[in-house]
Design a protein around this motif. Structure first.
Motif, PDB file in Angstrom:
ATOM      1  N   GLY A  55       0.799  -1.217   0.000  1.00 46.26           N
ATOM      2  CA  GLY A  55       0.000   0.000   0.000  1.00 46.26           C
ATOM      3  C   GLY A  55       0.829   1.263   0.000  1.00 46.26           C
ATOM      4  N   LYS A  56       2.152   1.130   0.035  1.00 46.07           N
ATOM      5  CA  LYS A  56       3.020   2.311   0.144  1.00 46.07           C
ATOM      6  C   LYS A  56       3.259   2.991  -1.199  1.00 46.07           C
ATOM      7  CE  LYS A  56       5.469   0.686   4.267  1.00 46.07           C
ATOM      8  NZ  LYS A  56       6.796   0.320   4.841  1.00 46.07           N
ATOM      9  N   SER A  57       3.051   2.272  -2.278  1.00 45.92           N
ATOM     10  CA  SER A  57       3.276   2.853  -3.607  1.00 45.92           C
ATOM     11  C   SER A  57       2.015   2.752  -4.441  1.00 45.92           C
ATOM     12  CB  SER A  57       4.415   2.112  -4.314  1.00 45.92           C
ATOM     13  OG  SER A  57       5.618   2.243  -3.597  1.00 45.92           O
ATOM     14  N   THR A  58       1.756   3.824  -5.183  1.00 47.41           N
ATOM     15  CA  THR A  58       0.600   3.846  -6.062  1.00 47.41           C
ATOM     16  C   THR A  58       1.003   4.384  -7.433  1.00 47.41           C
ATOM     17  OG1 THR A  58      -0.019   6.051  -5.283  1.00 47.41           O
ATOM     18  CG2 THR A  58      -1.066   4.164  -4.204  1.00 47.41           C
ATOM     19  N   ARG A  59       0.138   4.137  -8.382  1.00 46.49           N
ATOM     20  CA  ARG A  59       0.380   4.568  -9.761  1.00 46.49           C
ATOM     21  C   ARG A  59      -0.962   4.879 -10.391  1.00 46.49           C
ATOM     22  NH1 ARG A  59       3.710   0.810 -14.082  1.00 46.49           N
ATOM     23  NH2 ARG A  59       3.850   2.330 -15.784  1.00 46.49           N
ATOM     24  N   TYR A  60      -1.032   5.953 -11.169  1.00 44.55           N
ATOM     25  CA  TYR A  60      -2.293   6.364 -11.776  1.00 44.55           C
ATOM     26  C   TYR A  60      -2.123   6.664 -13.263  1.00 44.55           C
ATOM     27  CZ  TYR A  60      -3.861   7.084  -6.974  1.00 44.55           C
ATOM     28  OH  TYR A  60      -4.188   6.908  -5.656  1.00 44.55           O
ATOM     29  N   ALA A  61      -3.202   6.455 -13.998  1.00 49.36           N
ATOM     30  CA  ALA A  61      -3.249   6.936 -15.366  1.00 49.36           C
ATOM     31  C   ALA A  61      -3.295   8.464 -15.327  1.00 49.36           C
ATOM     32  CB  ALA A  61      -4.479   6.389 -16.073  1.00 49.36           C
ATOM     33  N   ASP A  62      -2.669   9.096 -16.290  1.00 54.87           N
ATOM     34  CA  ASP A  62      -2.637  10.561 -16.320  1.00 54.87           C
ATOM     35  C   ASP A  62      -4.038  11.152 -16.334  1.00 54.87           C
ATOM     36  OD1 ASP A  62       0.317  10.791 -18.450  1.00 54.87           O
ATOM     37  OD2 ASP A  62       0.111  10.567 -16.283  1.00 54.87           O
ATOM     38  N   SER A  63      -4.959  10.446 -16.958  1.00 53.72           N
ATOM     39  CA  SER A  63      -6.303  10.985 -17.139  1.00 53.72           C
ATOM     40  C   SER A  63      -7.105  11.063 -15.837  1.00 53.72           C
ATOM     41  CB  SER A  63      -7.074  10.136 -18.148  1.00 53.72           C
ATOM     42  OG  SER A  63      -7.151   8.789 -17.712  1.00 53.72           O
ATOM     43  N   VAL A  64      -6.643  10.372 -14.787  1.00 57.25           N
ATOM     44  CA  VAL A  64      -7.420  10.355 -13.542  1.00 57.25           C
ATOM     45  C   VAL A  64      -6.667  10.943 -12.364  1.00 57.25           C
ATOM     46  CG1 VAL A  64      -8.643   8.318 -14.355  1.00 57.25           C
ATOM     47  CG2 VAL A  64      -6.700   8.042 -12.803  1.00 57.25           C
ATOM     48  N   LYS A  65      -5.436  11.338 -12.574  1.00 56.56           N
ATOM     49  CA  LYS A  65      -4.646  11.897 -11.473  1.00 56.56           C
ATOM     50  C   LYS A  65      -5.355  13.109 -10.870  1.00 56.56           C
ATOM     51  CE  LYS A  65      -0.004  10.473 -12.850  1.00 56.56           C
ATOM     52  NZ  LYS A  65       1.309  10.911 -13.390  1.00 56.56           N
ATOM     53  N   GLY A  66      -5.400  13.134  -9.562  1.00 55.63           N
ATOM     54  CA  GLY A  66      -6.026  14.241  -8.859  1.00 55.63           C
ATOM     55  C   GLY A  66      -7.481  14.001  -8.508  1.00 55.63           C
ATOM     56  N   ARG A  67      -8.142  13.065  -9.185  1.00 54.93           N
ATOM     57  CA  ARG A  67      -9.555  12.778  -8.892  1.00 54.93           C
ATOM     58  C   ARG A  67      -9.766  11.372  -8.343  1.00 54.93           C
ATOM     59  NH1 ARG A  67     -13.405  12.395 -12.387  1.00 54.93           N
ATOM     60  NH2 ARG A  67     -12.086  11.812 -14.170  1.00 54.93           N
ATOM     61  N   PHE A  68      -8.863  10.452  -8.684  1.00 47.20           N
ATOM     62  CA  PHE A  68      -8.994   9.069  -8.253  1.00 47.20           C
ATOM     63  C   PHE A  68      -7.942   8.762  -7.193  1.00 47.20           C
ATOM     64  CE2 PHE A  68     -11.253   6.792 -11.992  1.00 47.20           C
ATOM     65  CZ  PHE A  68     -11.978   7.925 -12.299  1.00 47.20           C
ATOM     66  N   THR A  69      -8.335   7.991  -6.196  1.00 45.82           N
ATOM     67  CA  THR A  69      -7.404   7.568  -5.158  1.00 45.82           C
ATOM     68  C   THR A  69      -7.580   6.084  -4.896  1.00 45.82           C
ATOM     69  OG1 THR A  69      -7.536   9.747  -4.095  1.00 45.82           O
ATOM     70  CG2 THR A  69      -6.585   7.943  -2.815  1.00 45.82           C
ATOM     71  N   ILE A  70      -6.507   5.341  -5.041  1.00 45.25           N
ATOM     72  CA  ILE A  70      -6.543   3.907  -4.749  1.00 45.25           C
ATOM     73  C   ILE A  70      -5.957   3.679  -3.363  1.00 45.25           C
ATOM     74  CG2 ILE A  70      -4.312   3.466  -5.847  1.00 45.25           C
ATOM     75  CD1 ILE A  70      -5.458   0.760  -6.798  1.00 45.25           C
ATOM     76  N   SER A  71      -6.540   2.758  -2.635  1.00 44.04           N
ATOM     77  CA  SER A  71      -6.038   2.411  -1.313  1.00 44.04           C
ATOM     78  C   SER A  71      -6.375   0.947  -1.047  1.00 44.04           C
ATOM     79  CB  SER A  71      -6.646   3.309  -0.234  1.00 44.04           C
ATOM     80  OG  SER A  71      -8.060   3.164  -0.188  1.00 44.04           O
ATOM     81  N   ARG A  72      -5.802   0.404   0.006  1.00 45.19           N
ATOM     82  CA  ARG A  72      -6.093  -0.977   0.342  1.00 45.19           C
ATOM     83  C   ARG A  72      -6.036  -1.166   1.845  1.00 45.19           C
ATOM     84  NH1 ARG A  72      -1.923  -4.572  -2.709  1.00 45.19           N
ATOM     85  NH2 ARG A  72      -2.916  -6.271  -1.530  1.00 45.19           N
ATOM     86  N   ASP A  73      -6.783  -2.145   2.306  1.00 46.98           N
ATOM     87  CA  ASP A  73      -6.780  -2.541   3.706  1.00 46.98           C
ATOM     88  C   ASP A  73      -6.502  -4.032   3.730  1.00 46.98           C
ATOM     89  OD1 ASP A  73      -7.326  -3.275   6.311  1.00 46.98           O
ATOM     90  OD2 ASP A  73      -9.014  -1.908   6.524  1.00 46.98           O
TER      91      ASP A  73
END
Length: 123
Positions: A55-73
């Motif tokens: 959960g320490k590293s994430t990656r996003y498509a450019d088209s969704v950066k700033g609006r989408f947030t991925i997380s995990r438990d």
């Protein structure tokens, strides 16, 4: 083997937020990277976001950066996708997937897939 079940989709108005969830079972959840993809009608399935096993590293498509947030438990064997400021262009079926890779963005790097949850954004 990893089984994945998405939830949280629905019909929402533009500008609102939505949180998708993906519950995993089977192989230890904490050993796999997780990703979200989406597929709009008539289009290819596209990468949205990925998160490392810790959960320490994430990656996003450019088209969704700033609006989408991925997380995990990892204690709940669940990965989430928070979508803010929804746009009609976000309308798609959203899929979660599991990979033994490191923050992969290619569909071929994911071995296990859920059945998808539909998100429809009205203007």
């Amino acid at each position: 083997q990893v089984q994945l079940v998405e939830s949280g989709g629905g019909l929402v108005q533009a500008g609102n937020s939505l949180r998708l969830a993906c519950a995993a079972s089977g192989r230890p959840f904490s050993s796999v990277a997780m990703g979200w993809f989406r597929q709009a009608p008539g289009k290819e399935r596209e990468f949205v976001a990925a998160i490392s096993w810790s959960g320490k590293s994430t990656r996003y498509a450019d088209s969704v950066k700033g609006r989408f947030t991925i997380s995990r438990d990892n204690a709940k064997n669940t990965v989430y996708l928070q979508i803010d400021s929804l746009e009609p262009e976000d309308t798609a079926a959203y899929y979660c997937a599991a990979s033994y890779g490191i923050l992969p963005s290619e569909r071929t790097e994911y071995k296990y897939w859920g059945q998808g949850t539909q998100v429809t954004v009205s203007s």
